[in-house]
Design an enzyme around this catalytic site. Structure first.
Site, PDB file in Angstrom:
ATOM      1  N   CYS A   1      16.842  49.338 -15.758  1.00 18.66           N
ATOM      2  CA  CYS A   1      17.266  51.221 -16.593  1.00 18.66           C
ATOM      3  C   CYS A   1      17.431  51.746 -15.276  1.00 18.66           C
ATOM      4  CB  CYS A   1      15.936  51.189 -17.408  1.00 18.66           C
ATOM      5  SG  CYS A   1      14.371  51.368 -15.935  1.00 18.66           S
TER       6      CYS A   1
ATOM      7  N   CYS B   1      11.970  51.462 -20.121  1.00 20.69           N
ATOM      8  CA  CYS B   1      12.653  50.254 -19.234  1.00 20.69           C
ATOM      9  C   CYS B   1      12.758  49.308 -20.493  1.00 20.69           C
ATOM     10  CB  CYS B   1      12.469  49.639 -18.376  1.00 20.69           C
ATOM     11  SG  CYS B   1      13.023  48.244 -17.543  1.00 20.69           S
TER      12      CYS B   1
ATOM     13  N   ASP C   1       1.221  10.743   3.647  1.00 20.06           N
ATOM     14  CA  ASP C   1       1.768  11.821   4.568  1.00 20.06           C
ATOM     15  C   ASP C   1       1.210  12.312   5.235  1.00 20.06           C
ATOM     16  OD1 ASP C   1       4.214  12.370   5.191  1.00 20.06           O
ATOM     17  OD2 ASP C   1       5.359  13.846   3.951  1.00 20.06           O
TER      18      ASP C   1
ATOM     19  N   CYS D   1      15.558  50.068 -10.234  1.00 14.55           N
ATOM     20  CA  CYS D   1      15.809  48.774 -11.729  1.00 14.55           C
ATOM     21  C   CYS D   1      17.022  48.189 -11.943  1.00 14.55           C
ATOM     22  CB  CYS D   1      14.134  49.347 -12.696  1.00 14.55           C
ATOM     23  SG  CYS D   1      14.494  48.356 -13.831  1.00 14.55           S
TER      24      CYS D   1
ATOM     25  N   GLU E   1       1.089  -1.347  -0.093  1.00 14.53           N
ATOM     26  CA  GLU E   1       0.044   0.227   0.240  1.00 14.53           C
ATOM     27  C   GLU E   1       0.791   1.491   0.024  1.00 14.53           C
ATOM     28  OE1 GLU E   1      -2.049   1.508   3.963  1.00 14.53           O
ATOM     29  OE2 GLU E   1      -0.059  -1.094   4.397  1.00 14.53           O
TER      30      GLU E   1
ATOM     31  N   TYR F   1      -5.483   1.722   7.880  1.00 13.44           N
ATOM     32  CA  TYR F   1      -3.714  -0.024   7.603  1.00 13.44           C
ATOM     33  C   TYR F   1      -3.339  -0.935   8.420  1.00 13.44           C
ATOM     34  CZ  TYR F   1      -1.274   3.676  10.175  1.00 13.44           C
ATOM     35  OH  TYR F   1      -0.476   4.264  11.045  1.00 13.44           O
TER      36      TYR F   1
ATOM     37  N   CYS G   1       8.797  48.864 -11.551  1.00 14.40           N
ATOM     38  CA  CYS G   1       9.829  50.278 -12.057  1.00 14.40           C
ATOM     39  C   CYS G   1       8.740  51.418 -12.481  1.00 14.40           C
ATOM     40  CB  CYS G   1      10.712  49.638 -12.811  1.00 14.40           C
ATOM     41  SG  CYS G   1      11.337  50.020 -14.306  1.00 14.40           S
TER      42      CYS G   1
ATOM     43  N   LYS H   1      11.568   4.093   1.220  1.00 14.93           N
ATOM     44  CA  LYS H   1      10.614   5.223   0.804  1.00 14.93           C
ATOM     45  C   LYS H   1      11.178   6.230  -0.990  1.00 14.93           C
ATOM     46  CE  LYS H   1      10.089   7.143   5.565  1.00 14.93           C
ATOM     47  NZ  LYS H   1      10.434   8.166   5.372  1.00 14.93           N
TER      48      LYS H   1
ATOM     49  N   LYS I   1       2.353   4.613   1.352  1.00 13.48           N
ATOM     50  CA  LYS I   1       2.217   5.189   2.668  1.00 13.48           C
ATOM     51  C   LYS I   1       2.130   6.539   2.792  1.00 13.48           C
ATOM     52  CE  LYS I   1       6.261   5.384   6.798  1.00 13.48           C
ATOM     53  NZ  LYS I   1       5.353   7.090   6.926  1.00 13.48           N
TER      54      LYS I   1
HETATM   55  O1  JCF Z   1       0.264   5.084   5.193  1.00 15.96           O
HETATM   56  C1  JCF Z   1       1.026   5.158   6.143  1.00 15.96           C
HETATM   57  N1  JCF Z   1       1.607   6.624   6.743  1.00 15.96           N
HETATM   58  C2  JCF Z   1       1.507   3.699   7.003  1.00 15.96           C
HETATM   59  C3  JCF Z   1       1.963   3.619   8.488  1.00 15.96           C
HETATM   60  C4  JCF Z   1       0.628   2.599   6.909  1.00 15.96           C
HETATM   61  C5  JCF Z   1       0.944   1.268   7.341  1.00 15.96           C
HETATM   62  O2  JCF Z   1       0.544   0.422   7.319  1.00 15.96           O
HETATM   63  C6  JCF Z   1       2.227   1.304   8.051  1.00 15.96           C
HETATM   64  C7  JCF Z   1       2.074   3.133   9.331  1.00 15.96           C
HETATM   65  C8  JCF Z   1       2.648   2.350  10.430  1.00 15.96           C
HETATM   66  C9  JCF Z   1       2.566   1.589  11.325  1.00 15.96           C
HETATM   67  N2  JCF Z   1       1.765   0.606   9.266  1.00 15.96           N
HETATM   68  C10 JCF Z   1       2.379   0.506  10.518  1.00 15.96           C
HETATM   69  C11 JCF Z   1       2.856  -0.958  11.203  1.00 15.96           C
END
Ligand code: JCF
Length: 787
Positions: free
Chosen positions: A418, A451, A125, A415, A121, A233, A445, A321, A123
């Site tokens: 010019c 200019c 933010d 400016c 899946e 999740y 200006c 990442k 991750k």
């Molecule tokens: O989407 C996420 N930021 C994300 C964080 C997804 C996951 O399946 C995670 C997590 C943080 C810890 N699973 C764990 C165990």
């Protein structure tokens, strides 16, 4: 059934239906009913609950927003610790992870396990939260905190629309703690920041900060106003039965109404995980939310148990990442660029740094207000961010790293191109009947066409396709013409000779002749094109068209006073001032004069536009003066009572008092006691008359007119004239033109396609004219209809 039983049943039904709509809208992303229908059901439920307060339950869709403001968040101990994830930044770390997983699974038999099944899946933010459901009812929401103890944010998570207050279906464990990420979509983040700026607040640096800031509000009404979303999740403590693989559990949670990732996939072996990583990475920019990687988990819970934990990370999961969207770098310098309208904008020169795969060495700073907002100094270490295809931006200064020799950023007084003076723009606002001038964010200006930077861009704009459409003159050639001193204003283009250009780089005999004939061919522009080509600040194609259509001649456009210009659709006072001061400028006047001298023939209608002419009632005019506490209704009363501007000026106190409530009457008196206000009003009124307009609401005039006191209705499509023109003509005969038919209507003009209004007129036995008869009627009253 008693009334109360009836209401109770209806309440249950409404709640079920609203939950279903909520789920479809916020979780499945496929709305089932229009918003208006949802609102209607919601209001009905609210009304019934207000009638029976004892029937209100905490899981009702009406109960998302709490009313009290907390002083602190209470602490919540996590029954099962909330873990973090190990990170991998490259493929070899991922292969290493897979080897550890296979090695860690101490299987009884000696079979070599080829492939491990993983869940995949994105991750997200955002912010990790835990949600506790008892008997299917949401009873607690908590932040992750340090993993062992978090904060009780129950009232806040309740406001997140995709979090169900009550689980759907059946079969859920009696105690079920779900875990997931609260996040903000990219679109929600943009919207929030735009509105933050509008109310003078501080924008958030990124969606993650926005989500975190929104969720950690002590006032849940603020949280409720933020576009937060949730994605599940995993699970924490559970009392009851759940399936034995991670994916099957998530699918169960989804059935109970909890949102899970749309991108959840099963991978057979690490190679498929790496493919998933590539696929999501390629789609990263087009996903509606920000992600910083993908998460892989061993799918079998039995294997997960066997692998267990190492320190505070599970051995059965890893985050692979993506390159970061934000990086640190040094601000080497701030330079200033000059735009077409003379705007002097700061540009950041950065120590080159790779951000998400692209080297970034420059970032726009928009204007000096942005520099001030960031508190930026040259030499600072800054966080830069390159999200998607957007131009890199400086998000923040890292103050701890500011060197001793950091220098402030100053807007240059001259400016950089010019040497002319650089001035701060003024913002003209009108409130409480007064114009107030404040400092704008933009510096300009004042060199205008003197200019080089402005001249080049002004000419590039002037010749462009949607302006004067002079083909064969690219940016490079314009630069040459300017640098060679052959062109120092748009007018000079029309004085170019064959010998001037044939020697320029890239100009042969043929292209020189072509250019000269293209210049010749551009000599009959429409008024709208010509106005657009002038490059007046804030005047785009649309505004240019409106100016041309409404005022009909260049002369009127040049003379129009700011107040008169605000009569035009979509022209506010600020733009009106820009237009007015552009034409007041002596240098601009000179350029226009020279253009005309070179034989430019502007194609205009010469006449005032019908819409514009029809828009000037005395009441409307008085309303535009923005007399404090006098709205359109009050302005109309003044117009009806006094009939003219002089009448209003000369009104005595008793008359005013009999026309308006005391507060408004006072305000009118005070307003016109100021000479400035009288002069502005008089000048604007005089100009409107000079332009050929008459007050349509002047009683004395109207009374003598043939249709005085009559109400007419126009319906269907008219072919010989526009509706506006028809309306104007009727009004000039003293009639009022209304939008709907009633017994009081005198006559209906019905064109082809007339529907219910015509039917109603027939029903009421009213006089109906078709367009031909209407034109005859107008002719009879001495009004010509040009075709
Ligand atoms: O989407 C996420 N930021 C994300 C964080 C997804 C996951 O399946 C995670 C997590 C943080 C810890 N699973 C764990 C165990």
């Amino acid at each position: 059934m008693s009334d109360i039983e009836n209401d109770a049943n209806r309440i249950l039904l409404l709640r079920t239906e609203l939950r279903e709509h909520n789920h479809r809208y916020y979780v499945l992303d496929e709305p089932s009913v229009p918003d208006a229908e949802y609102d209607r059901l919601f209001r009905e439920l609210k009304a019934l609950e207000a009638k029976h307060p004892r029937l209100v339950t905490s899981d009702s869709p009406t109960q998302r927003i709490g009313s009290e403001v907390l002083s602190t968040f209470l602490q919540v101990k996590h029954q099962v610790p909330m873990l973090s994830l190990g990170n991998a930044f490259d493929e070899s770390s991922m292969l290493e992870f897979d080897r550890r997983v296979r090695g860690g699974l101490d299987l009884d038999n000696d079979l070599f396990i080829e492939n491990i099944e993983y869940s995949c899946e994105p991750k997200l933010d955002g912010l990790a939260v835990s949600l506790l459901y008892r008997e299917g009812i949401l009873v607690q929401g908590a932040t992750r905190g340090d993993g062992a103890t978090g904060e009780d944010i129950t009232v806040n998570v309740r406001t997140v629309r995709s979090i169900p207050l009550k689980l759907q279906g059946s079969g859920w464990p009696s105690v079920l703690e779900v875990r997931g990420e609260v996040f903000m979509s990219k679109a929600g983040f943009e919207r929030l920041n735009a509105s933050q700026l509008e109310i003078g607040g501080k924008p958030f640096a990124n969606p993650r900060n926005a989500a975190a800031g929104s969720l950690r509000q002590l006032d849940s009404r603020i949280t409720a106003s933020r576009p937060l979303e949730f994605c599940c999740y995993g699970i924490g403590q559970v009392q009851g039965q759940l399936p034995d693989t991670h994916i099957a559990i998530l699918e169960k949670l989804q059935m109970w109404g909890l949102p899970i990732s749309h991108e959840l996939k099963r991978a057979n072996g690490i190679e498929e995980c790496l493919e998933y990583y590539q696929d999501i990475g390629a789609r990263r920019n087009s996903l509606p939310y920000e992600i910083d990687g993908v998460v892989f988990k061993v799918n079998s819970l039995a294997y997960q148990r066997e692998l267990g934990f190492r320190a505070r990370e599970p051995r059965w999961a890893i985050a692979h990442k993506f390159p970061a969207l934000e990086e640190l770098t040094e601000l080497l310098d701030v330079e200033f660029q000059v735009g077409r309208t003379g705007a002097v904008t700061p540009v950041a020169r950065l120590m080159p740094v790779k951000v998400a795969g692209v080297t970034v060495a420059n970032a726009t700073l928009h204007n000096m207000d942005e520099v001030a907002r960031l508190g930026l100094m040259i030499g600072d270490t800054v966080i830069i961010r390159r999200a998607g295809d957007v131009i890199p931006q400086i998000m923040q200064v890292v103050l701890e790293r500011r060197p001793d020799n950091a220098r402030p950023v100053h807007i240059p007084e001259q400016c950089p191109v010019c040497g002319s003076q650089v001035e701060r723009t003024q913002l003209v606002k009108r409130s409480k009947g007064r114009e107030t001038v404040s400092e704008g964010a933009v510096y300009r200006c004042v060199g205008r066409l003197a200019c080089g930077a402005q001249l080049k861009q002004a000419i590039i704009h002037f010749v462009s396709r949607r302006a004067m459409d002079i083909e064969g003159l690219g940016d490079k050639s314009v630069e040459q013409l300017v640098d060679e001193g052959l062109v120092s204003s748009p007018a000079d283009l029309y004085a170019l000779k064959f010998d001037d250009i044939v020697d320029l780089e890239g100009f042969a005999e043929v292209s020189s002749n072509k250019l000269l004939s293209a210049i010749e061919d551009s000599k009959k522009p429409s008024l709208a094109r010509f106005i657009y080509a002038l490059g007046i600040p804030d005047v785009g194609e649309e505004t240019a068209k409106v100016l041309a259509r409404s005022l009909g001649s260049l002369e009127r456009v040049q003379q129009a006073l700011p107040h008169v210009l605000t009569y035009l659709p979509d022209v506010g006072l600020e733009v009106a001032h820009e237009i007015h001061s552009f034409f007041e400028d002596a240098h601009n006047q000179q350029v226009i004069k020279e253009l005309l001298k070179h034989g430019l023939q502007i194609q205009d209608q010469g006449e005032l536009g019908a819409e514009f002419a029809a828009s000037t009632t005395l009441g409307g005019f008085l309303d535009k003066l923005h007399i404090p506490s006098v709205g359109p209704g009050g302005a109309q009363k003044l117009a009806d009572r006094f009939g003219s501007l002089e009448g209003v000026f000369g009104a005595d106190w008793l008359d005013l008092r009999q026309t308006l409530p005391e507060k408004q009457a006072n305000s009118v008196r005070e307003f016109f006691a100021l000479e400035d206000n009288r002069l502005i009003a008089e000048a604007a009124e005089k100009q409107l008359r000079d332009f050929g307009m008459h007050w349509l609401s002047e009683k004395k005039v109207v009374e003598g007119l043939p249709l005085a006191g009559q109400t007419w209705v126009l319906t269907g499509s008219l072919e010989l004239m526009s509706r506006d023109v028809a309306k104007e003509k009727l009004e000039s005969l003293g009639a009022k033109v209304a939008g709907s038919v009633s017994a009081k209507t005198h006559c209906v003009v019905a064109g082809p396609g007339a529907g219910s209004k015509l039917a109603k007129a027939n029903e009421l036995g009213l006089k109906v004219l078709d367009e031909e008869a209407f034109v005859e009627f107008l002719k009879h009253h001495g009004i010509a209809v040009e075709s």
